[in-house]
Design a protein around this motif. Sequence first.
Motif, PDB file in Angstrom:
ATOM      1  N   GLY A 203       0.792  -1.222   0.000  1.00  0.00           N
ATOM      2  CA  GLY A 203       0.000   0.000   0.000  1.00  0.00           C
ATOM      3  C   GLY A 203       0.821   1.266   0.000  1.00  0.00           C
ATOM      4  N   THR A 207      -1.174   2.970  -3.091  1.00  0.00           N
ATOM      5  CA  THR A 207      -2.356   3.643  -2.559  1.00  0.00           C
ATOM      6  C   THR A 207      -2.152   5.152  -2.597  1.00  0.00           C
ATOM      7  OG1 THR A 207      -2.846   1.776  -1.100  1.00  0.00           O
ATOM      8  CG2 THR A 207      -3.837   3.883  -0.523  1.00  0.00           C
ATOM      9  N   TRP A 220      -7.707   1.928  -1.381  1.00  0.00           N
ATOM     10  CA  TRP A 220      -6.596   1.008  -1.118  1.00  0.00           C
ATOM     11  C   TRP A 220      -6.131   0.313  -2.398  1.00  0.00           C
ATOM     12  CZ3 TRP A 220      -3.165   0.462   2.481  1.00  0.00           C
ATOM     13  CH2 TRP A 220      -2.478  -0.751   2.663  1.00  0.00           C
TER      14      TRP A 220
END
Length: 296
Positions: A203, A207, A220
């Motif tokens: 992430g 993200t 996400w």
Amino acid sequence: MIARALGAGAAIILLGAAGVWVITAPEPLPAAMIEGPPGDAQRGAAIFAAAGCAACHIAPEAEIDDAPVLSGGRAFASPFGTFHAPNISPSPQGVGDWSDAEIMDAVMRGVAPSGAHYYPALPYTAYALVEPQDMRDLIAHLRTLPPSEAESLPHELPFPFSIRRMVGIWKRLNMSEDWTLEGEISPQATRGRYIAEALAHCGECHTPRGPLGGLDRSRWLAGAENPSGDGRIPNITPAGLDWSEEDIAYYLESGFTPDFDTAGGEMALVVEEMGRLTAEDRAAVAAYLKSVPPVE
């Protein structure tokens, strides 16, 4: 009256400053998490690879091998300034003189042996989810690697980002011990979640982030601007990645895509690390990515 008002104003300022000092204080790990059996260096090699330590901490242009030299020196540009990966080899210039507890505090809480905050360029928001024994195993492996005498380079950050104490507020806004993907998932996807969300910290790159650099968990793995300003990091939710689980697992092993392309840039180093995992762990990551909610 004026003197009384000035005194009251000064008291309010002092109380406010004291409050900021308290809420920005570093929070080391509790003793119960640090205490435990000694680390297993052999088992720690797999944890080390999954965590991607070498990908960031080898010298620029160096290659990852079975015993990488973690001399640091790589520069990472961001909207807040340029961060330089430090020497984390087992030498006095690195972390050779640190205790296991000090390394665990640094990696899992972002707290230096001096008590200062580390910047979240070190992905401790993800490593906070790592099992303490896995971290002890990783540290045991780290201590077997070659030492380097290279001095760590200072970060290049403008004011006010150069004030480390304020990272404490950032941590309060962004540190969490909850999984992003919650609910009922298969045991295989659960293992993949542990690797992807905690160890491999996928992430951190995939993200998008908010104005203060915190991850936007509502999107996400939906892709993000490259912090260096060069291109975009892709969406790897099912809305952006239509590969099969077998395709994903093979890519993580070899770097080859279903379209006969190859991993490049930073991802090439990630694949080198992921290729050292077991086939079962790569398949687990693939199962996890197929379980993540699609984000357009």
